[in-house]
Each structure stands twice: as structure tokens, then as C-alpha cells.
Design an enzyme around this catalytic site. Structure first.
Site, PDB file in Angstrom:
ATOM      1  N   TYR A  25       8.717  15.718 -25.610  1.00 45.26           N
ATOM      2  CA  TYR A  25       8.147  16.101 -26.906  1.00 45.26           C
ATOM      3  C   TYR A  25       8.688  17.433 -27.399  1.00 45.26           C
ATOM      4  O   TYR A  25       8.290  17.898 -28.465  1.00 45.26           O
ATOM      5  CB  TYR A  25       6.625  16.187 -26.813  1.00 45.26           C
ATOM      6  CG  TYR A  25       5.984  14.831 -26.722  1.00 45.26           C
ATOM      7  CD1 TYR A  25       6.173  14.039 -25.590  1.00 45.26           C
ATOM      8  CD2 TYR A  25       5.203  14.331 -27.753  1.00 45.26           C
ATOM      9  CE1 TYR A  25       5.606  12.784 -25.489  1.00 45.26           C
ATOM     10  CE2 TYR A  25       4.628  13.072 -27.658  1.00 45.26           C
ATOM     11  CZ  TYR A  25       4.836  12.312 -26.531  1.00 45.26           C
ATOM     12  OH  TYR A  25       4.267  11.073 -26.436  1.00 45.26           O
TER      13      TYR A  25
ATOM     14  N   LYS B  56       7.368  11.126 -11.811  1.00 48.39           N
ATOM     15  CA  LYS B  56       8.388  10.151 -11.406  1.00 48.39           C
ATOM     16  C   LYS B  56       9.508  10.948 -10.723  1.00 48.39           C
ATOM     17  O   LYS B  56      10.684  10.879 -11.089  1.00 48.39           O
ATOM     18  CB  LYS B  56       8.892   9.398 -12.655  1.00 48.39           C
ATOM     19  CG  LYS B  56       9.826   8.246 -12.386  1.00 48.39           C
ATOM     20  CD  LYS B  56       9.122   6.964 -12.003  1.00 48.39           C
ATOM     21  CE  LYS B  56      10.137   5.883 -11.654  1.00 48.39           C
ATOM     22  NZ  LYS B  56       9.519   4.662 -11.107  1.00 48.39           N
TER      23      LYS B  56
ATOM     24  N   ASP C 274       4.361   4.754 -12.190  1.00 45.77           N
ATOM     25  CA  ASP C 274       4.230   3.293 -12.244  1.00 45.77           C
ATOM     26  C   ASP C 274       3.123   2.808 -11.306  1.00 45.77           C
ATOM     27  O   ASP C 274       2.294   1.966 -11.692  1.00 45.77           O
ATOM     28  CB  ASP C 274       5.577   2.590 -11.954  1.00 45.77           C
ATOM     29  CG  ASP C 274       6.376   3.251 -10.843  1.00 45.77           C
ATOM     30  OD1 ASP C 274       5.965   4.329 -10.377  1.00 45.77           O
ATOM     31  OD2 ASP C 274       7.398   2.692 -10.427  1.00 45.77           O
TER      32      ASP C 274
ATOM     33  N   ASP D 146       0.513  10.718 -22.628  1.00 46.13           N
ATOM     34  CA  ASP D 146       0.343   9.980 -23.879  1.00 46.13           C
ATOM     35  C   ASP D 146       0.085   8.508 -23.574  1.00 46.13           C
ATOM     36  O   ASP D 146      -0.881   7.901 -24.062  1.00 46.13           O
ATOM     37  CB  ASP D 146       1.634  10.150 -24.710  1.00 46.13           C
ATOM     38  CG  ASP D 146       1.493   9.571 -26.103  1.00 46.13           C
ATOM     39  OD1 ASP D 146       0.350   9.314 -26.524  1.00 46.13           O
ATOM     40  OD2 ASP D 146       2.520   9.373 -26.764  1.00 46.13           O
TER      41      ASP D 146
END
Ligand code: ATP
Length: 334
Positions: free
Chosen positions: A126, A173, A206, A230
Site C-alpha cells: 500500500y 509469508k 495461507d 485487508d
């Protein structure tokens, strides 16, 4: 005599005016005195001010330090960056706090979900650093800094401590993005060592998504970089009844802006059918933040009561009540 609060109100676009209107009514009915400084932003001021975020909006927030905000649309193709992102960056509202909680009476598959997503609000993908490479490719740069990652981890642990919560889970991640998410994880781990009484774990985003769908009640405070926050917060809102019931806050060191997770929902705007629960609960978060605990508890209890009796559920929750009928019912229950 009760304190009179000075608060900026941004009604916003689409369903914004309807749901923030409901929040104001409930807050005032609970006995809180507020001088609302109403400032318009978004699509409706574009023609006049040539920007969706005129200076008067920024000045009002800077003066009052607290704002209640409806969703604001940044017209696509206008060349302007998202108003929401611009506000978060202008005032360094680095922590986006999104509580996800089951309320009895809302039809869901889960019970006893009570978690808080703490989303880093200023960087990651972002940051807006992206460019085209000719017409054959494009790059977006994911920025993760030690300073912002440490700050958001500290915020999450402080909140966990204050609210007597047991566990903080850092979501990342880092197995793939070894440098950027690796740094985020390293910072969260370092911070966790200063808070021995709060359990810490980390989880790959995930796997986290799957586990949240399977057993959301096992999680407490989740802290993560901007983009995962988000996505997971919309997903988590879906676990407890949808966007209509999910409140939020953007917190900085000096200024805080309270707003629901949902956007302007143009499909249902102006029809008096939007669910104002998320906006009212964002108001409750705001009241707690400014020390109006009694009014906040009263409103929270009234919402619980109305949802439990199922008398005035809005359309998104399978009921027939309008925005105003739900709001009146909450006020009756105060
Ligand atoms: P934006 O681009 O401003 O984010 P959007 O339409 O892409 O808007 P949302 O407004 O967040 O996304 O919502 C998606 C859909 O969820 C809406 O179109 C609407 O049907 C539903 N929804 C969102 N908020 C509410 C609400 N408060 N009450 C009822 N339904 C809602």
C-alpha cells in the site's frame, strides 16, 4: 456537567451517510455530548474541489484529533490515490484494528469467535510505489521496515495485555518473501520477548486462512502486514455475519479515525436497508477510546439485545428491518 466532545464526522459516499447517521443518533441517545464537525469528502466533492480529499477535511481532523468516518469512494481513473490510504498516511494512523466477534442472533456457523485483527496500516504494497515497465510489465514494491513492523507488533502486544488477551499470532509469508516478511516476523518475535505473559505464535498466511475458517474461536489477537490484514479481515467478517457487522479503527499516536471495514456499497445506497451495526460499533470503539465507557457499554449491550431477539435484523442478516428500524430498536434498548 458532561464533557462536550469535538469530533470530526465524515459521512462519506454510498451508504455512508445512512450508517454514520445511525451511529450519531445512537451515540447521542446514549447521552454523549458531541459537537460534530461535519466535513464532506469523496466522490461528491470532486467537481467543486477537484480532489476527493480537500484540505478542510485534513484540517478538521488535525484540530479535533478524533474522527468518525463513513466509507469514501475515490473515483476510478480520477488520478487520485485512495482517500482512505491518504488519510492513514497523512496522520500516520499506523494501526488498523478490526475486532471480529460473534453476536448471538446473527446467523453464522460459528460460536464464541472473539478475535482482533491488527493490520499494519502504512506500508507493504500500500506504499503506492509502483510503475509500468513499457506496456509489457508492471512492478509494485512491497516495503516493510523494521520501525513500522516493531511499532505494530508492540501495539498488538500492548492491546493484548490491556484487554487481558492470551495470545498474539503474527501472520506472514516469510517462507517465500524471506527479506520483507522475514523482517516483519523477526520484529514480531523480538517484541514478543518483552511480553512474557502473552503467548506468541506465528503462522503463514495461507495456513492462517484455512485455520480461521476451521476454528476461528482458537485465535485472539492477529498481527500482520497491510495486505494480508485487508484480505483476512474481510474474510473474518464473513465468519461472523458479514461486512455489515464489522467495525474498525485507525489509530495513530495523536490522531484516530474510526470507520467500518465495509465500503460504500453502491448497490444498496440510499435505500435505507444498509446494516448500521458496523458503523455503530465503530462508534462504540470511539467512545471507549475517548473515555465514554458507560455509554459504550450501554450501546454494546443494546446491540447485543436487539440482535439476540432477532426482532429487527436487517436484510443482509436475513431479516426485513430497515436501517432506521434497526437504529430505533437499538435506541429503545439503551
Ligand atoms: P468500495 O469500492 O467503496 O469498497 P464495494 O461495493 O466494492 O465498495 P463494499 O461496499 O465493502 O464493497 O461491500 C461489498 C458488498 O457488501 C456491498 O455491495 C453490499 O452488498 C454488502 N455490504 C457492505 N456493507 C454493508 C452494510 N453495512 N449493510 C449491508 N450490506 C453491506
Amino acid at each position: 456537567m458532561a464533557k462536550i466532545h469535538e469530533i470530526t464526522l465524515i459521512p462519506g459516499d454510498g451508504i455512508g451517510p445512512e450508517v454514520t447517521g445511525a451511529a450519531i443518533k445512537v451515540i447521542e441517545a446514549a447521552g454523549v455530548k458531541v459537537n460534530w464537525d461535519v466535513v464532506e469528502a469523496g466522490a461528491k466533492v470532486m467537481d467543486e474541489y477537484k480532489t476527493p480529499l480537500p484540505d478542510y477535511v485534513l484540517e478538521s481532523i488535525k484540530k479535533n484529533k478524533i474522527a468518525l468516518k463513513g466509507p469514501v469512494t475515490t473515483p476510478v481513473g480520477s488520478g487520485f490515490r485512495s482517500v482512505n490510504v491518504a488519510l492513514r498516511q497523512a496522520f500516520n494512523l499506523y494501526a488498523n484494528v478490526r475486532p471480529i466477534k460473534t453476536y448471538e442472533g446473527i446467523p453464522t456457523r460459528y460460536e464464541d469467535v472473539d478475535l482482533i485483527i491488527v493490520r499494519e496500516n502504512t506500508e507493504d504494497l500500500y506504499a503506492g510505489v509502483e510503475h509500468k515497465i513499457g506496456d509489457y510489465a508492471a512492478e509494485s514494491i512491497k516495503i516493510i521496515t523494521r520501525e513500522a513492523s516493531t511499532r505494530i507488533a508492540q501495539f498488538a502486544f500492548d492491546m493484548a495485555k490491556k484487554q487481558n488477551r492470551k495470545k498474539v499470532t503474527a501472520v506472514h509469508k516469510a517462507n517465500i518473501m524471506k527479506f520483507s516478511d522475514g523482517l516483519f516476523l523477526e520484529c514480531a518475535r523480538n517484541v514478543s520477548k518483552e511480553y512474557g505473559d502473552v503467548e506468541f505464535e506465528d503462522m503463514i498466511v495461507d495456513a492462517m486462512s484455512m485455520k480461521l475458517v476451521q476454528n476461528p474461536e482458537k485465535y485472539d489477537v492477529l498481527v500482520m502486514p497491510n495486505l494480508y490484514g485487508d484480505i483476512l479481515s474481510d474474510m473474518a467478517a464473513g465468519l461472523v455475519g458479514g461486512l455489515g457487522v464489522a467495525p474498525g479503527a485507525n489509530i495513530g499516536d495523536e490522531i484516530s479515525v474510526f470507520e467500518s471495514i465495509h465500503g460504500s456499497a453502491p448497490d444498496i445506497a440510499g435505500k435505507n436497508i444498509a446494516n448500521p451495526t458496523a458503523a455503530i460499533l465503530s462508534g462504540v470503539m470511539m467512545l471507549r477510546f475517548i473515555g465514554e465507557m458507560e455509554a459504550a457499554d450501554k450501546i454494546d449491550a443494546a446491540i447485543k439485545n436487539v440482535l439476540k431477539t432477532g426482532k429487527a435484523l436487517t436484510v443482509d442478516l436475513g431479516g426485513k428491518a430497515t436501517t432506521s428500524e434497526f437504529t430505533e430498536e437499538v435506541i429503545k434498548n439503551l
